[in-house]
Structure formats: structure tokens, C-alpha cells
Design a protein around this motif. Structure first.
Motif, PDB file in Angstrom:
ATOM      1  N   GLU A   1       0.765  -1.125   0.034  1.00 36.06           N
ATOM      2  CA  GLU A   1       0.139  -0.135   0.118  1.00 36.06           C
ATOM      3  C   GLU A   1       0.820   1.275   0.064  1.00 36.06           C
ATOM      4  O   GLU A   1       0.241   2.183  -0.771  1.00 36.06           O
TER       5      GLU A   1
ATOM      6  N   THR B   1      -7.929  -6.146  -3.298  1.00 37.30           N
ATOM      7  CA  THR B   1      -8.458  -4.450  -3.233  1.00 37.30           C
ATOM      8  C   THR B   1      -7.354  -3.651  -2.929  1.00 37.30           C
ATOM      9  O   THR B   1      -7.420  -2.485  -3.563  1.00 37.30           O
ATOM     10  N   MET B   2      -6.259  -4.097  -2.104  1.00 34.19           N
ATOM     11  CA  MET B   2      -5.186  -3.157  -2.100  1.00 34.19           C
ATOM     12  C   MET B   2      -4.351  -2.912  -3.259  1.00 34.19           C
ATOM     13  O   MET B   2      -3.978  -1.850  -3.659  1.00 34.19           O
TER      14      MET B   2
ATOM     15  N   ARG C   1      -5.654  -2.947  -6.489  1.00 32.41           N
ATOM     16  CA  ARG C   1      -6.572  -2.391  -7.559  1.00 32.41           C
ATOM     17  C   ARG C   1      -6.329  -0.949  -6.871  1.00 32.41           C
ATOM     18  O   ARG C   1      -6.473  -0.043  -7.723  1.00 32.41           O
ATOM     19  N   ARG C   2      -6.556  -0.723  -5.589  1.00 31.42           N
ATOM     20  CA  ARG C   2      -6.112   0.844  -5.215  1.00 31.42           C
ATOM     21  C   ARG C   2      -4.902   1.194  -5.392  1.00 31.42           C
ATOM     22  O   ARG C   2      -4.822   2.452  -5.850  1.00 31.42           O
ATOM     23  N   LEU C   3      -3.808   0.266  -5.355  1.00 31.23           N
ATOM     24  CA  LEU C   3      -2.294   1.055  -5.770  1.00 31.23           C
ATOM     25  C   LEU C   3      -2.328   1.362  -7.473  1.00 31.23           C
ATOM     26  O   LEU C   3      -1.914   2.269  -7.810  1.00 31.23           O
ATOM     27  N   TYR C   4      -3.042   0.553  -8.138  1.00 30.02           N
ATOM     28  CA  TYR C   4      -3.081   0.719  -9.607  1.00 30.02           C
ATOM     29  C   TYR C   4      -3.800   2.026  -9.971  1.00 30.02           C
ATOM     30  O   TYR C   4      -3.444   2.727 -10.883  1.00 30.02           O
ATOM     31  N   ALA C   5      -4.871   2.000  -9.424  1.00 32.01           N
ATOM     32  CA  ALA C   5      -5.853   3.271  -9.816  1.00 32.01           C
ATOM     33  C   ALA C   5      -4.977   4.603  -9.355  1.00 32.01           C
ATOM     34  O   ALA C   5      -5.234   5.406  -9.817  1.00 32.01           O
ATOM     35  N   LYS C   6      -4.319   4.502  -8.213  1.00 32.46           N
ATOM     36  CA  LYS C   6      -3.533   5.665  -7.563  1.00 32.46           C
ATOM     37  C   LYS C   6      -2.202   6.169  -7.702  1.00 32.46           C
ATOM     38  O   LYS C   6      -1.960   7.306  -8.282  1.00 32.46           O
TER      39      LYS C   6
END
Length: 850
Positions: free
Chosen positions: A526, A555-556, A558-563
Motif C-alpha cells: 500500500e 482490493t489493495m 487495485r487501489r494501488l493501480y488506480a492511484k
């Protein structure tokens, strides 16, 4: 003896049950024989009173109260007190003085007179006292002591045969009674004071002056030094020879023998010491105890705690220890742990012993013993802990794999000790940070000069071995403390590309041991430092290699890939955790990656459907292949799609004939037909020849859809018909004449077999064929523009066929390719619409071997 005691106890119990004047004496006897107070009271006859509970004073008072007449004594002198009466009175006095404090003092005094070992008769006659501390036992003990005192002062004690009942005792005159008591009290006090000195008075000094003290000088003469050494040498030789005798003796005798030997060796030294060393090295395992005793004696002599001896020499404790250790090295086999035992028991570890331990650790034959000794000393000798730890940590960077791995394993064992965990972690982190330097010389010239530097010169550069030596200990401790992975990410970010590649290769084992449930791993994913994205990706690949990703991990990521990270490679490890829609959106981006990345992505997508998988992936194999056919592109993009379909068809255990039938059937309903449709049909037919009837049905459907309107798909159609051979002749006769002519131009090899087929038909069937088609078939074949031997690239358009007269070369191209028979399958012979097959199933279908 025990049998006799049982018989005595049995007969005494029988007598005790009978009411008699001896009840009190029998109770005491039963108590001595081991009977408890509860047992005695249970068998005591009714109507009897324990005589021992009545004190002498109560008896005297009871005599006074009876008021019986006593005859006046005559003028004659009163008789002297009888011995038995004196003994009773003495017992009474002792019973009064026998308090717990007095009993304690008597026991302490008696301890000084006890022998060194328990006499045999005591073990056989001793019985635990069940009534200790009771009044009965105190009076019984007092009577026993009075009997011993009377025996020492010459009073004869006669044990009475019977006890006169108290009711028959005549009461004396009270005045006479008082006089007798005073006389006997004075006599008793004088006897006790004279023989036992109870009042603490010292013995007369005049008596002691007459005793001449013993002086050994009066009976012995001094020996000369040579005589003393000769006698001592003979004594030492006899002590050596008495080894077998002492082994069968008591431990005390063995200890005395060892003490004598060590005393002689350390007192005379020189030849005695050499003789002892030779004797000890003959059987060091059996004589290890005496070796340790000798080393301790030499140590206390060197420290000045005891007298050096008659002939002190230059030998010291360190030299003696070196003799022993070198003797062990010569005599013992590699792996013998007697070396460890001697060093653990010796009083001090010298510099020479420390050097020998290091040499053992660096010798692969003695490695186990050396590492074990180092480990045990580190745990048991707190004063040497820092020194031993430095040696052990230095071995973790050894270039020999066996030595380094043994040292690292011991460090992992020590890491569980709180007092040692922090030094180990600090050392591993300091060695890791060396990788930030440009070369090993700069790394070793920093502030950690006390750490192992290695044989580096000023022109040396980082090599794979030097990089690995800085990583081994840190990565070994990483599973034990996952928080250290953040320090690894910081070093990774600042290191060179070569060091990064080695870190990515070596990090697999520790990360797989940590697991994806670790909070430190999730925190690294993260909020890892910028520049460590490749390390994070590698960690994700390792964690999901043999295990499906958890929902928290998906989930973590995907959040890293999006941000933060827009590289689609970050999502490849968690592809099995995505849903179908998300996966279909990512497919075009995945296909743009390198072939290895695409292969890894499809491997993870299809992993739930392998032989050992459980199924239930985010997308089924059929849905994945259909989604690939829907991707549109040109040039390089289409090449990526073709490569992806090839990866799917390579999974023969997943893409069975049934799965391919589902895919081709669903794609047939799409309008327009996907560009790679016919390519997939041809690949399915090549993989599963039994699908020939199913493919004929598909081709019939395509004719009804006027497939020739889609140029690329039409070329694949012609190619497929050429592969089917005679099976496709009936299908070709249904084509319009113009389309059949195009087919002949694309693949002239279709002409002659089709002509032979038409000629073999009966007249009734020929009448059903279109006349233009018959004329076209009977006309000469065109030049070949597409042969079955040439690979078809459906993604690229073909140039228009040339129209020229047939030549020898062109006619030669019409020779059909070698064929192999393809068996038909009843399961796939029926048309997709459920009607009868287009053609009866033949016995064999020609298929090109290319």
C-alpha cells in the motif's frame, strides 16, 4: 530383618489388646515398630488408661491424697535408693528439660559425631516414629536417655518384669518423700553436670595439663627433595594404575583419587605434568573429569588462590589448555563433541582456545563441532557473549556455502532470544546498507569498520557473490521479523540495477514464508517507497504463485493501480481475484506486454481450471477465448491477439473439443463474423480431428451467411475446405459459380478432386448441380495463389489472385499434399440445427500434415 519386625509387631499387637499393666510399654514398643497413633488407639483395650500420660508429679500427688497409713521408720538407717528408682527420677528430670530447643541443641551436637556413611544395621533397624512430639514419645525418649546415662556412670538398670498397679502402692510419709526427692534431684544434677556438662562448665584445666599433645614432628623425619619426588612419582604411578579399581568403588573414592592425582601433578610439575597429559590423552573420554579438575587446579594456581608448590615452573593455565585441545584434535574423530564438553567445563576461555574454535568453524570437517561450541559458549558464558557473537556473525559472510549456512542457522536460533535479537538485526541491516555504496571498498570504509570487510581492493566492483554475501543473513532473518522488509525496500530503491536483479531473485523464499496475511506485506504494497514498484510486483507474484489472492490483497492492489502505479503488470498476480468485466477490460492492455508477461497472465487466469485446480475462476476458458475474438486491432495489435489465442489452444487439457464447440457456436452467432474465427476453426480441427462433422456444419452455416462478403474470413473458409478434402466437395457444389471460381483461384488444388467427384456422381445428382458450376468445374484450373503448404495469416489481407494461363509450374502446384486419415465422431456428426448431416460420414478424411 523386616520379617522379624513384622512378627514382633504382630505379637505385640496381640498382647496389647489384652488389658494388663504393660499396656503403656507395649504402646511405646508398637510406636517404635512403625504403628501409628490411630492404629494404637483403635486396638487399645477398653477400661485402660495410658500410663505414660500420668506424670510423676501426678503420681506423687495421688499418693498423698490416698492418706494411707505409713509405718514409721525404725531408727535404723533408711535403705539407699535403688538403681531403678534413680533411673526413673533421672528420666523425669530429663523429660522436664527436654524442650524443643534442648532437643535441637542435642541433635546439632550429635551431628558432629555421625559417621560419613550410614551403617548397614541402621537401614535395617530404622523405623519412622509415628508419634513424634507426643507426651508418650517424649517420656519414652527420656527413659532411653536415662538408661544410657546410668550405664555410663555405672548404675545398673533393671527393667521391671511388671508394673505394680497404682492402687496397691503404699503412700510414704510426706516428709520422707520430700527428703528423698531433694536427695535424688541433687544426685541427678551432679551426675548430669559431671558427665555431660549441661550447665556449660569447662573441664578442669589441671586434668588437661597432664595430657601431652600429639606432634607429628616427634615421630617423623623430613625427607630430601629427591626422595620426596621419587616417592611422589611412585605414588602417581600407582594412582594411575588404580583406575580400574576406583571405577568399581564408591564415587567418594574416585573423587579422592582424582584429587590426589591433580595435587601431585600441580605440586611437582615438569615430568609429573607430562606424564599426566600422556595418561589423560590415552582415553580422553573416560578421563575427561580428571582433565577438568586438573585445568581448574592450574587456573587457581595461576590466579594465586593457592600455594604454587615445591617446584614451580613456567607452565600456565593457557598452555595446559592448549595441550588438551591439541590432543583432542589429534585423538578425536571430526564431529566428536568431547571438544565442546571440555571447553564448556573449563574455567576460562583463553585467546588460544578462541583461535582454535575459529579454526574449527572454518574447517568443513570440524564445522559442526566448532559451530556447536561457539553456540553453547555464547549461551552459557555471558562474559564472552559479545566476542562469540562477533565470530558467529563474521561466519555468516563466509564464501563457503556450508560454513555460511551453518552460521546463519545458528543466528536464526539465537534470534528468538530477546537479548540477542537486536544485535543480530542491527548487524544484518548494516551489512545490507553496504549495497548502496558504489563498490565494496566504499562500503567497508564507512562507519562500520569493525564489521567484516572482505578481501576487496581499491579497484574491486560489486559481483554476484559479494552482493549475495550482504543479503544472506538479512533474508534469513526476514521471515522471523517481517517488519525488516521495509528496510529492504529502501535499499532496493537506491541500489544499482545489478543489485536489484539479485534481490528480486533471492527474495522468493523469505517472502513465501511470510505469506500474504502479514500486515507488513500489505503495508509495503500500500505505501511502499517510490522506486520499489518492481520489488512490490515481485512480492505479489511470489505470494500468489501457489495460492489464490485474498480479497484484501486484491482490493489493495487495485487501489494501488488506480492511484500510484498505472502499469498493468502490477495487476497480473491478482487477475484470478478480479471479476469477468474487469478482466475483459484489461485484456487489450495485457496483450500489449511482452510475450513472457502475456504468458504469465494467461497462466494465472486459467490456473483454477488446470488438472489440480478447483475451477470457479473469474472467467471461464470459453469466455476468455470469445473475449479474445472480440478484440479489434491491426498490425501488431492483431499479432498479440493471435499469440494469445495460441496460448489458449496450447492448453489442451483445458480447451477440449467440447469447450471449443461452445466457443465456435457462440462466435457463429456474432455479426459480422470475428476476423480470427476461421483461424480458430482450423486450429480446433487440427487439435481434435473428430470435430470434422461439427466443422462441416459450421461451414454450411457460413455459406448461408454469405461468408464471401468478409474477405479475410472467406480466405479462411477456402483454407478449411482444402483441409477437409473430399468431405467438403458437396459443400463446394452449393457455392455460386462466381464464388467457386474465387475458391479455385485462391486454392487451385480444389479443382481436380472436385472434378473427379462430379464425374463419379450418377446422372440424377449431376442434374441437380447448377450448369454454370459444372462448366466452371470442367474448365481448366487457374493458377495457384494459395496452397495448403503455405501458412495462412488471417490477420493480413492477401493480394488479388493473378489471372494467367496454367503452366507446368502451376500444374505442379495442384498436386494434393500428403494426407492422414481423420476418424469421424458420432458426437460431432449431427448439424448444429439438429437436422441430418450434410454428408454421410466417410471412412477417412484427408488432412494436410503441414
Amino acid at each position: 530383618v523386616s520379617s522379624v519386625r513384622k512378627q514382633l509387631k504382630l505379637h505385640a499387637t496381640s498382647l496389647f489388646k489384652i488389658a494388663s499393666p504393660f499396656t503403656a510399654r507395649l504402646a511405646g514398643l508398637l510406636s517404635d515398630l512403625g504403628a501409628s497413633s490411630t492404629e494404637i488407639e483403635r486396638i487399645r483395650p477398653k477400661g485402660t488408661v495410658e500410663a505414660s500420660k500420668r506424670f510423676p508429679e501426678e503420681e506423687i500427688e495421688s499418693k498423698k491424697n490416698k492418706r494411707k497409713k505409713v509405718e514409721e521408720p525404725d531408727d535404723e538407717e533408711a535403705p539407699a535408693p535403688q538403681p531403678e528408682q534413680d533411673c526413673d527420677k533421672l528420666a523425669n528430670v530429663i523429660a522436664e528439660k527436654l524442650t524443643p530447643e534442648m532437643a535441637t541443641e542435642l541433635v546439632l551436637i550429635g551431628l558432629m559425631e555421625l559417621p560419613d556413611s550410614i551403617p548397614p544395621h541402621f537401614n535395617s533397624a530404622y523405623t519412622p516414629i509415628a508419634q513424634a512430639g507426643t507426651t508418650t514419645q517424649i517420656h519414652h525418649l527420656a527413659r532411653m536417655m536415662s538408661a544410657q546415662i546410668a550405664a555410663q556412670i555405672g548404675i545398673t538398670v533393671a527393667v521391671p518384669e511388671a508394673t505394680v498397679p497404682q492402687s496397691e502402692v503404699k503412700t510414704k510419709d510426706p516428709r520422707l518423700q520430700t527428703i528423698e526427692e531433694e536427695i535424688h534431684a541433687k544426685i541427678t544434677e551432679q551426675m548430669i553436670t559431671k558427665h555431660f556438662n549441661l550447665d556449660g562448665e569447662e573441664t578442669s584445666r589441671s586434668a588437661r595439663k597432664n595430657i601431652k599433645p600429639f606432634n607429628i614432628d616427634d615421630v617423623c623425619k623430613p625427607m630430601r627433595t629427591d626422595e620426596l619426588e621419587s616417592s611422589s612419582r611412585k605414588s602417581l604411578r600407582r594412582l594411575f594404575q588404580a583406575e580400574r579399581v576406583s571405577e568399581n568403588d564408591t564415587p567418594q573414592a574416585t573423587a579422592v583419587r582424582h584429587k590426589l592425582i591433580v595435587g601431585l601433578v600441580t605440586q611437582f610439575g615438569k615430568d609429573f605434568r607430562r606424564a599426566f597429559i600422556s595418561f589423560a590423552l590415552e582415553d580422553m573420554r573416560a578421563r575427561s573429569d580428571i582433565i577438568i579438575a586438573w585445568l581448574y587446579r592450574e587456573y587457581v594456581l595461576e590466579q594465586g588462590y593457592v600455594w604454587r608448590g615445591l617446584t614451580p615452573d613456567s607452565y600456565g593455565y593457557e598452555q595446559c589448555l592448549q595441550y588438551v585441545l591439541h590432543g583432542l584434535y589429534r585423538k578425536l574423530d571430526p564431529g566428536d563433541r568431547l571438544f565442546t564438553k571440555i571447553l564448556l567445563d573449563c574455567p576460562e576461555i583463553t585467546e588460544g582456545a578462541m583461535s582454535m574454535i575459529k579454526s574449527f568453524c572454518e574447517n568443513t570437517d570440524w564445522l559442526d563441532v566448532g559451530i556447536l561450541t561457539l553456540y553453547e559458549l555464547l549461551l552459557r558464558r555471558s562474559n564472552l557473549r559479545a566476542q562469540m557473537l562477533d565470530v558467529l556473525l563474521g561466519l555468516t559472510m563466509n564464501t563457503t556455502d556450508k560454513i555460511r549456512d551453518a552460521a546463519i542457522d545458528r543466528c536464526k536460533d539465537l534470534f528468538h532470544i530477546p537479548a540477542l535479537a537486536m544485535p543480530l538485526e542491527d548487524f544484518a541491516t548494516t551489512i545490507l546498507t553496504r549495497l548502496i555504496a558504489e563498490n565494496p571498498v566504499h562500503a567497508c570504509s564507512a562507519e562500520d569498520t569493525e564489521l567484516p570487510a572482505g578481501p576487496y581492493d581499491k579497484d574491486s566492483q560489486w559481483t554476484e557473490d559479494s552482493i549475495r554475501s550482504c543479503l544472506h543473513l538479512f533474508l534469513a532473518l526476514l521471515p522471523l521479523k517481517p517488519r525488516m522488509i521495509h528496510g529492504l525496500a529502501e535499499v532496493y530503491r537506491e541500489s544499482s540495477s545489478m543489485i536489484k536483479r539479485i534481490i528480486l531473485r533471492m527474495v522468493e523464499t523469505p517472502v513465501s514464508m511470510i505469506g500474504m496475511k502479514s500486515k507488513e506485506i500489505l503495508q509495503l504494497i500500500e505505501s511502499g517507497p517510490k522506486g520499489s514498484e518492481t520489488l512490490v510486483t515481485r512480492v505479489l507474484h511470489i505470494l500468489t504463485e501457489n495460492e489464490a489472492p485474498s480479497q484484501e490483497l486484491v482490493t489493495m492492489v487495485r487501489r494501488l493501480y488506480a492511484k500510484r502505479v498505472t502499469d498493468v503488470r502490477m495487476l497480473i498476480p491478482v487477475l484470478p481475484g478480479l471479476d469477468q468485466k474487469q478482466l475483459e477490460e484489461l485484456l487489450p492492455k495485457i496483450l500489449k506486454q511482452t510475450p513472457n508477461v502475456v504468458k504469465e497472465a494467461f497462466k494465472r487466469i486459467l490456473s483454477p481450471y488446470r488438472a489440480n485446480g478447483t475451477g470457479g475462476g473469474p472467467i471461464t476458458p470459453a469466455q476468455l477465448l470469445i473475449a479474445l475474438h472480440h478484440i479489434e486491432g491491426k498490425g501488431e495489435e492483431m499479432k498479440g491477439v493471435i499469440a494469445a489465442t495460441n496460448l489458449c489452444f496450447a492448453e489442451k487439457t483445458i480447451y477440449t473439443s467440447e469447450v471449443l464447440a461452445i466457443v465456435l457456436t457462440q462466435l457463429l452467432e456474432v455479426s459480422p463474423i470475428p476476423l480470427l474465427y476461421m483461424r480458430s476453426v482450423i486450429q480446433a480441427l487440427s487439435m481434435w480431428p473428430r470435430m470434422v462433422s461439427f466443422v462441416l456444419n459450421i461451414l454450411g452455416k457460413l455459406v448461408s451467411k454469405q461468408i464471401w462478403k468478409q474477405g479475410q474470413v472467406w480466405r479462411g473458409f477456402v483454407k478449411c475446405c482444402a483441409m477437409l478434402g473430399t468431405q467438403a466437395h458437396s459443400l463446394l457444389l452449393t457455392l455460386p459459380a462466381t464464388r467457386l471460381k474465387e475458391a479455385f483461384q485462391l486454392h487451385p488444388a480444389l479443382h481436380n478432386p472436385l472434378l473427379q467427384h462430379v464425374q463419379s456422381l450418377p446422372a440424377q445428382q449431376k442434374a441437380l448441380i447448377d450448369k454454370e458450376v459444372l462448366l466452371l468445374i470442367k474448365s481448366p484450373p487457374p493458377d495457384a495463389t494459395l496452397t495448403i503448404q503455405q501458412p495462412i495469416n488471417i490477420g493480413q489481407p492477401l493480394p488479388p489472385p493473378p489471372f494467367r494461363a496454367p503452366s507446368a509450374q502451376g500444374s505442379g502446384a495442384t498436386t494434393p499434399a500428403p494426407t492422414t486419415p481423420i476418424p469421424s465422431s458420432p458426437m460431432l456428426q449431427a448439424p448444429m440445427g439438429g437436422g441430418p448431416p450434410l454428408l454421410p460420414p466417410p471412412g477417412a478424411v484427408p488432412v494436410s500434415t503441414t
